[in-house]
Write a protein that holds these residues in place. Sequence first.
Motif, short mmCIF file in Angstrom:
data_model
loop_
_atom_site.label_atom_id
_atom_site.label_comp_id
_atom_site.label_asym_id
_atom_site.label_seq_id
_atom_site.Cartn_x
_atom_site.Cartn_y
_atom_site.Cartn_z
N ARG A 1 46.72 -6.00 58.23
CA ARG A 1 45.61 -5.19 58.03
C ARG A 1 44.80 -4.84 59.21
N GLU A 2 45.04 -4.97 60.47
CA GLU A 2 44.59 -4.03 62.03
C GLU A 2 46.01 -2.37 61.36
N ALA A 3 47.12 -2.60 60.95
CA ALA A 3 47.67 -1.31 60.85
C ALA A 3 47.51 -0.56 60.44
N CYS A 4 46.24 -1.06 59.57
CA CYS A 4 46.40 -0.20 58.33
C CYS A 4 45.07 0.71 58.54
N PHE A 5 43.83 -0.38 59.31
CA PHE A 5 42.96 -0.04 59.66
C PHE A 5 43.10 1.06 60.94
N GLN A 6 44.00 1.15 61.51
CA GLN A 6 44.47 2.09 62.91
C GLN A 6 44.78 3.00 62.43
N THR A 7 45.54 2.85 60.55
CA THR A 7 46.17 3.96 61.20
C THR A 7 45.45 5.43 60.38
N HIS B 1 47.20 -5.93 47.85
CA HIS B 1 45.94 -4.60 46.86
C HIS B 1 44.62 -4.88 47.60
N ASP B 2 43.42 -6.31 48.37
CA ASP B 2 42.98 -6.56 49.38
C ASP B 2 43.01 -5.86 50.05
N THR B 3 43.86 -5.57 50.69
CA THR B 3 44.03 -5.17 51.81
C THR B 3 43.49 -3.03 51.97
N LEU B 4 44.49 -2.95 51.15
CA LEU B 4 44.26 -1.81 50.62
C LEU B 4 42.62 -1.08 50.47
N VAL B 5 42.32 -1.86 49.16
CA VAL B 5 40.63 -1.79 48.57
C VAL B 5 40.14 -1.83 50.21
N GLU B 6 40.02 -2.65 50.94
CA GLU B 6 39.69 -2.84 51.88
C GLU B 6 39.21 -1.64 53.27
N THR B 7 40.55 -1.58 53.51
CA THR B 7 40.92 -0.19 54.33
C THR B 7 40.56 1.14 54.37
N LYS B 8 40.22 0.97 52.82
CA LYS B 8 40.55 2.49 52.09
C LYS B 8 41.59 3.68 52.82
N LEU B 9 42.95 2.96 53.00
CA LEU B 9 44.02 3.31 52.99
C LEU B 9 44.84 4.13 52.21
N ASP B 10 45.30 5.32 52.01
CA ASP B 10 46.45 5.89 51.17
C ASP B 10 48.15 5.19 51.11
#
Length: 277
Positions: A96-102, A134-143
């Motif tokens: 989650r952290e890495a997706c938000f940071q990206t 799946h949930d992390t991608l939805v939450e962070t909106k990372l491609d």
Amino acid sequence: RAKADKKRGLLFFSHQMRTDLVQRSELENDLRNALANKEFEVYYQPKVCANNHNIKGAEALLRWHHPSRGMIPPSDFIPLAEKQGVIVDIGAWVLREACFQTKQWHALGFSEFQVAVNVSAVQLTESDFPAVLHDTLVETKLDPQLLEIEVTETALMTDVELTISILEQIKALGTGVAVDDFGTGYSSLNYLNMFPVDSLKIDRVFVKDIGIKSDSKDITSSIIGMAHRLNLKVVAEGVETPAQAQFMKDNACEYLQGFLFSKPLPANEFTDLLSRS
Ligand code: C2E
Ligand code: MG
Ligand code: MG
Ligand code: MG
């Protein structure tokens, strides 16, 4: 008799061993609270293109700032976390952290920037990892295509059927999969063909001997050749010298990672590195 056994036992169970055991159980205890106490931090190491050394993305690498013992390397606490099962929560946090940071780096204009996150065998097979992803991608909106999951060669082989089905679910979400530490396990490249993976990371043990042992050159170039025949992109880990980088480029290895380019950095320092590049 019992007395003698007890005595022998006491002799065998030395002071040093007792100290080691106490320290280990303290560490195990501390590990259970480390996430809640916000003692973890994600560092990032650049992955560069072998041709021009442009930064393509980064690998997220976990760090534990222990309140009294300072920084503890992942090799010392990941195995403990796997044994305790806390790796599931810790790993979900790293993701989650890495997706938000990206996403933040994308917002700064580095819109194609990719991130790779290590996932342990326990996390992959003993939690509902595809749902967490799946949930992390939805939450962070990372491609999803800008994320890659790294699974070690050894982890792939622990439960082949289950792993294949989980990796297929990950691929269905659009996220890539890399085989980490390739060459240290006992699998053949042909065996890898069964798994839906996109890239292969050649372990540092081969890279470090390039220019020292002629065997390593031969092994490395044949790993790259065979990986390409399986349609896998290749990343060389632990590149420390210009000669190693040149060898990898000459052998058509796509990406490089290692201290030659940068050690893993905290997010703010990584932002500086990106801005300078
Ligand atoms: P890895 O995924 O193979 O990561 C590469 C390791 O090599 C990192 O060690 C990195 O700092 C180190 N490295 C990179 N370039 C060089 C170089 O040029 N020379 C040398 N000597 N070392 C280099 P690190 O950060 O200590 O991580 C060790 C291992 O811990 C990782 O190996 C990975 O298996 C595991 N790990 C790290 N973070 C996580 C995480 O969030 N989750 C899980 N499950 N495992 C993690
Ligand atoms: Mg890795
Ligand atoms: Mg590796
Ligand atoms: Mg490794």
